[in-house]
Structure formats: C-alpha cells, structure tokens
Write an enzyme that holds these catalytic residues in place. Structure first.
Site, short mmCIF file in Angstrom:
data_model
loop_
_atom_site.label_atom_id
_atom_site.label_comp_id
_atom_site.label_asym_id
_atom_site.label_seq_id
_atom_site.Cartn_x
_atom_site.Cartn_y
_atom_site.Cartn_z
N ARG A 77 0.87 -0.92 0.06
CA ARG A 77 0.16 0.15 -0.11
C ARG A 77 0.77 1.18 -0.17
NH1 ARG A 77 -1.69 0.87 4.55
NH2 ARG A 77 -1.13 -0.78 5.73
N TYR A 205 -1.68 -3.65 -6.98
CA TYR A 205 -1.07 -4.61 -5.70
C TYR A 205 -2.28 -4.00 -4.81
CZ TYR A 205 1.39 -6.97 -2.53
OH TYR A 205 2.01 -8.08 -1.25
N LYS A 214 -9.91 -2.53 1.85
CA LYS A 214 -9.10 -1.32 3.04
C LYS A 214 -9.73 0.03 2.43
CE LYS A 214 -6.29 -3.67 5.77
NZ LYS A 214 -5.81 -4.13 6.60
N HIS A 234 -10.90 -1.57 11.37
CA HIS A 234 -9.18 -2.61 11.53
C HIS A 234 -9.72 -3.95 12.90
CE1 HIS A 234 -5.22 -2.98 10.34
NE2 HIS A 234 -5.76 -3.61 9.60
N SER A 255 -1.03 -2.70 11.63
CA SER A 255 -0.57 -3.56 10.54
C SER A 255 0.69 -4.38 11.06
CB SER A 255 -0.52 -2.81 9.65
OG SER A 255 -1.42 -2.50 8.63
N CYS A 257 0.99 -7.03 13.37
CA CYS A 257 1.21 -7.04 15.07
C CYS A 257 0.72 -8.37 15.27
CB CYS A 257 0.43 -5.90 15.94
SG CYS A 257 1.54 -4.64 16.02
N ASP A 284 -8.76 -9.05 9.22
CA ASP A 284 -8.50 -7.86 9.12
C ASP A 284 -9.81 -7.52 9.57
OD1 ASP A 284 -5.80 -6.36 8.61
OD2 ASP A 284 -7.94 -6.18 6.29
N ARG A 382 2.43 -12.29 -0.36
CA ARG A 382 1.59 -12.79 0.24
C ARG A 382 0.17 -13.70 -0.41
NH1 ARG A 382 -0.58 -8.93 4.32
NH2 ARG A 382 0.62 -6.93 4.21
O1 O2Y Z 1 0.47 -4.17 1.18
C1 O2Y Z 1 -0.57 -3.83 1.39
O2 O2Y Z 1 -1.98 -3.44 -0.06
C2 O2Y Z 1 -1.66 -5.10 1.91
S1 O2Y Z 1 -1.57 -4.52 3.76
C3 O2Y Z 1 -2.61 -5.28 4.46
C4 O2Y Z 1 -3.24 -6.67 4.13
C5 O2Y Z 1 -3.85 -7.71 4.45
C6 O2Y Z 1 -4.63 -7.11 5.57
N1 O2Y Z 1 -4.04 -5.43 6.10
C7 O2Y Z 1 -3.19 -5.21 5.54
C8 O2Y Z 1 -2.78 -3.74 6.82
O3 O2Y Z 1 -1.59 -3.12 6.52
O4 O2Y Z 1 -3.17 -3.94 7.07
MN MN Z 2 -4.72 -4.89 8.09
#
Ligand code: O2Y
Ligand code: MN
Length: 602
Positions: A77, A205, A214, A234, A255, A257, A284, A382
């Site tokens: 992200r 991605y 999200k 979350h 994220s 943890c 999540d 992932r």
């Molecule tokens: O990096 C990403 O695009 C995924 S981040 C993510 C994926 C699944 C669950 N939680 C998260 C997060 O950053 O909290």
């Molecule tokens: Mn998450």
C-alpha cells in the site's frame, strides 16, 4: 477498435450510466461483466496464464493455486499516494492526505484517458459482507486487471447474485481501478466519501487495487458507519468455545502485529484439558452494529484472507498453512523451479532452485550484492485464500446477523510501557485507550526502528474522515449500546532489560483471552492501577507454561514514571486535532494524568 459490447446483465440505470462513462473515458477493447461462475474463473485463469500474469502451480501439491509477481515498485500500500477527497480539507483531518475532489477527478482522468486501450474492462459487482445481510454493502469494481478480478473473487462475494440484489435502483460504491502501467508516477488511491466513490490508478497490488478491502470496507465504510450509527473497524473477530458456549471478541492491532495469527490461534498444550475450541470469524476487518438485544454484533465483510507470507509456518500459524494448500493466489513469494512456493521463515525445506519475487535466479545460500542472503520472497509478499478453507472457520462466519461481541481488544507493539493486558474502566476510557494506541516501528517497517507511531484503533491509514470526528463517533456509540462490550488493551511484545520478549505469544495468548472473558463475566482477579485493571500475578492460568522467575511481575508492572512520558505523547497527538477534538477525550486525559500523579506521590 469499437469495444465488443455484451448485453448488460442489469437494468440498474446508475450502474449502466457509470459503465458507459468509464468506457468512454478508458476506451477498453472489450467489456466483460463478471458473473462469478466457475466456468468464468477458468476462462480468466487461462487468459491470465496466456498473458504471463499468472503461473499455475504444481497441481498435485498445490491444486488450484497460482503464482503472480507484481511490478517491483508496486509491492505494498502506498500511504503517501492515498487521499481522502472531501470538499472541505478539515473533513479529512490532520492524519489523512487530502486532495480537492475537483483536482483529484481531473488528475485521475488525465491518467485514465484511453488507459484501457488494448485491454478488457471487467465489471465486478461485489458484496462486502454476506449477500443480503443487513450489515452488507454493495460495490462495483471496474478494473483492467485479471489478477484483481481473481483476487476479488476470493476476498469478496462477487457476480450475478450481487447484481440481482442490487436490482434496478439499488445504490453501490463506484470503485474504478486501472493498472495504468503500474507506473508510480500514475499512482493515486483516491477516496470520495461524499460521492461514495473510489478511483485507484497506477498500482495492481493488494490494498491499492482490491478496492473492497481497505478502500471500501474501511475508508468509505467508516464514513458510512458514522452516518448510519455503526462501526467499520480494522479488527479481527474470534470465537472462543468452552463447555458448549462460544463467546466472541474483536481485536484491533496495527499492521504487522499478528492479527491473522491471533484469529487462527491454537490452544496451548497447558490449557488443552479445559477443552477450548477457537473459531475464526475474520482476520482483518469487522463491521459492528447494535443488535435488537442491546449487544454489539459483528460481521467480517470479507470472504478471504490476504495474509503476509514471510513468517507464516506451522509453528506461528498452522491453520494458515492448512488454509493455503489449495485455491490460493501467491504474490511475490519465491517461485520454485518445481512449481512450488516458498518464503523466508516459512514451511519446510526450500526448493532446490527457483526465482525470487523480483525475477532473479535463486538457490539456497545465494547472496545479494551486499553479501546478505538473497531474499526469495518480498517481506510484504502475500497469499490470497478463501476463508472457508480455514480449519477453524466459525460455523457463524457467514451468519447475516453476525456474532455478539463480549470484548473489544486494542493493542500495539510496546517494548516497555504497556503491561501484557489491562481492562479499561468504562466505555469512554476504552475509547481513550483505543485512541492512544501506539506501536514501535520494527526493522521491517518504514522509518526509524523503535520510533513510536500513534495508530488510533489501528485505523490511522484507514479512517476515511477526520479522526477527531471518528473519536466523537466512538464516544456517542457508547450511549447507543445498552449492553456494551468491555474494552481491553494487550501488549504481546514487552521485553526485559536484555531485550528479550517476556511473553511467548502465539497460542499462549489464549491465557490472556481467558482472563479477558472472565472479567466480562464479573470474575477474574485484578488490581486497580492508574491505567486500568491489571491481572494480579496469579490471575492468569499458567498451567504448563514455564516463564522465567519474575517474568509475570514484569509483564504486569505499571510504572507511573513511564506513563508520565507516554502521557506527553497522548497530548501531542491530541493537539493535532485542535478544537475539533471532543472535550470528553481531554477529560479522559486529565483523569489519567491525575491518577498517575496520585500514584507517583504515593
Ligand atoms: O500491502 C498491502 O497492500 C496489503 S496491507 C494489508 C493486507 C491485509 C491485511 N492488512 C493489511 C494492513 O496493512 O493492515
Ligand atoms: Mn490490516
């Protein structure tokens, strides 16, 4: 070439008009309405394979599984390119990037003009939450990525059944996505809560592109939740069964943890005699509403897990390992020449040879240009797996009414200040504790190691509006829940003076959950401290657990001096919100300050 126009499988005029508008803007070669069928899945997989976007894995060892590699600058992200586009900047608040909606639409249109030439435009109707549940929301993602369609197929309920529910005049979140060459200079993740719309360009991605997750379930979801008096959070959701009764908790951690690990916990040996069973509802995201019985009820809006691969193995999360043996998409892990997958701190022996996440030849023991071990998998690589494949999936995970919540748990990664667990005094204090959640950065995260990052309710990157208003929303929800869950804080990461973790974590965390549930029943031994109720040193069942001498005392210790400097961090964070922050939050701050002062004086 004029696009080949299939007959639209809907009469929904808002949807038809929007599809026309996007077709005119993006100029795809073809349009494909996604129906969600198995036959369609196979067609898409074939197409993905033919275009080199998906690699089928060994059908014996990993049936129905695929490998995908993303652009090397497109692996996580991108929070700095994620914007909340409200008409007034103050409505996005000081913790979000803001862009004027007019500028955001104009900028994204520049990128989207003709962006789908030579590509197919897929229209993916999806439901976050069980189709037709009173909790659920409908979205439609328009995308030019087969990878996105196949991932959305796992992460949400998609296709014909959702269009049928949408009907001729149902409303939905417009989710427009284009890879736009996955070029970082084209990348923007734009949220228009006032228009119930999302536009994402330049990334294919995860959280940037699977727009139900999200973007809709949290950022746009949190906006809807405030207007409609519910909570979009979350949080994982977990059921704990004992003596035929199952009680449910939600937990919000920043994220990285270990939410997925906790959601799939296996009871430790020492507690086996008590006959606990753990049920995974979600790992999540939780959508929470007040039920007719006055309790808070939760639904997992997702249908799959998008879990981080490195570190996932049979010791850390055996249920995740079992979940991903079939029908799973692996992204940016190591691809073995034998068509298996592997990642660092993973399961079993690595393949004899393979290709790294970024396309380099790899063998065990290979080094990179700095002489360090050459990583096979990207640290944020992932797996995308159907939730229904998890051995501990709850029989209630798709219940349209959700599950009743006994406790809400907040947590962060703190080496020193926070004890293993404490219970808050009441709802307002619980909201304060959630609002002041913080985590110390690990080597894997961006920024300086050890630096404290405030992450209220673990929602900092995911709240779709001003967080001062979000705290106010949480506070006012308290009055709407006649039988509110109790609120707790946990910290699995406390260390001793030598830097060693004091608590073993993983399955042993059930001992803490057991205490939490006992407190919800009015039992469980606890001492009142300035920060909340902390278990007495004999309160947790430690049968079969051999902690070093004095470790429990250290885990539960509340040092008023440490909290005094922590308090400065709370204040500095709250001051960012100016007068918009509720006085009820400041009242909690003052009350904590007074309690600490009294404790220091004593
Ligand atoms: O990096 C990403 O695009 C995924 S981040 C993510 C994926 C699944 C669950 N939680 C998260 C997060 O950053 O909290
Ligand atoms: Mn998450």
């Amino acid at each position: 070439m004029a696009p080949s126009q299939p007959i639209a499988p809907t009469k929904n005029s808002k949807l038809l008009a929007w599809v026309k508008e996007i077709e005119t803007l993006c100029q795809p070669d073809q349009i494909c309405w996604i129906d969600g069928s198995e036959a369609e899945k196979r067609r898409l997989e074939k197409r993905g394979i033919a275009r080199g976007q998906m690699i089928p894995l060994d059908p014996e060892k990993l049936p129905g599984c695929f490998y995908s590699r993303s652009n090397r600058s497109d692996v996580a992200r991108t929070e700095n390119l994620t914007f909340i586009c409200t008409r007034k900047k103050e409505d996005a608040g000081p913790t979000n990037n803001w862009m004027d909606p007019r500028e955001a639409y104009a900028k994204s249109e520049e990128v989207l003009k003709g962006a789908m030439k030579g590509h197919t435009m897929y229209i993916v109707p999806f439901s976050m939450g069980p189709v037709g549940s009173p909790f659920s929301k409908i979205g439609v993602e328009i995308t030019d990525s087969i990878y996105v369609v196949l991932n959305m197929r796992i992460m949400a309920r998609i296709g014909r059944k959702v269009l049928d529910l949408l009907g001729d005049d149902g409303d939905f979140t417009k989710c427009l996505h284009s890879k736009a060459e996955c070029d970082i200079s084209h990348r923007m993740i734009l949220h228009f809560p006032e228009d119930n719309a999302i536009v994402s360009t330049g990334s294919a991605y995860g959280g940037n592109a699977l727009l139900g997750k999200k973007c809709l379930a949290l950022r746009i979801g949190s906006w809807h939740a405030r207007q409609e008096n519910w909570l979009a959070e979350h949080m994982l959701i977990l059921g704990i069964e004992k003596d035929g009764q199952t009680r449910y908790v939600t937990a919000a951690f920043p994220s990285a943890c270990g939410k997925t690990n906790l959601a799939m916990l296996i009871p430790p040996e020492g507690l086996k005699h008590k006959g606990y069973k753990i049920w995974t509802v979600g790992d999540d995201i939780a959508w929470l509403r007040v039920g007719a019985d006055g309790r808070l009820w939760a639904v997992n809006p997702e249908a799959g897990f998008f879990g981080v691969a490195p570190g996932t193995n049979s010791r850390t999360n055996p249920n995740a390992i079992k979940t991903i043996q079939k029908n799973t998409i692996f992204t940016n892990v190591l691809l073995g020449d034998d068509l298996t997958v592997w990642w660092e701190d993973g399961e079993g022996a690595p393949p004899a040879s393979g290709t790294t996440w970024d396309g380099k030849p790899w063998k065990p023991g290979f080094s990179d240009e700095n002489g360090k071990p050459l990583l096979g998998a990207h640290p944020n690589s992932r797996f995308t797996a159907p939730a229904g494949q998890c051995p501990t999936i709850s029989p209630k995970w798709e219940d349209p009414q959700g599950v009743p919540i006994s406790a809400i748990i907040f947590g962060g990664r703190r080496e020193r200040v926070a004890p293993l667990v404490f219970e808050t005094f009441d709802w307002d204090h619980g909201v304060y504790v959630g609002a002041t959640v913080a985590s110390e950065r690990t080597a894997a995260a961006e920024g300086k190691v050890g630096e404290v990052r405030r992450d209220p309710m673990a929602m900092l990157p995911f709240c779709g509006y001003n967080m001062a208003d979000y705290f106010a929303h949480w506070l006012q929800m308290g009055a709407r829940i006649p039988k509110p869950p109790k609120i707790f804080h946990v910290n699995w990461f406390r260390k001793d003076e030598k830097g060693k973790f004091l608590w073993p974590g993983y399955g042993e965390n059930l001992r803490v959950l057991e205490w939490i549930l006992s407190r919800c029943e009015g039992d469980g031994k606890a001492a009142k401290t300035p920060i909340g109720f902390v278990p007495t040193k004999d309160a947790l069942d430690t049968t079969g657990l051999s902690l070093p001498a004095g470790a429990m005392e250290k885990l539960l210790e509340v040092r008023a001096e440490d909290w005094a400097s922590e308090l400065d961090g709370h204040k500095a964070f709250f001051e960012k919100f100016g007068p918009r922050l509720s006085q009820r939050m400041w009242k909690q701050y003052e009350a904590l300050k007074d309690r600490l002062k009294t404790a220091v004086a004593a």
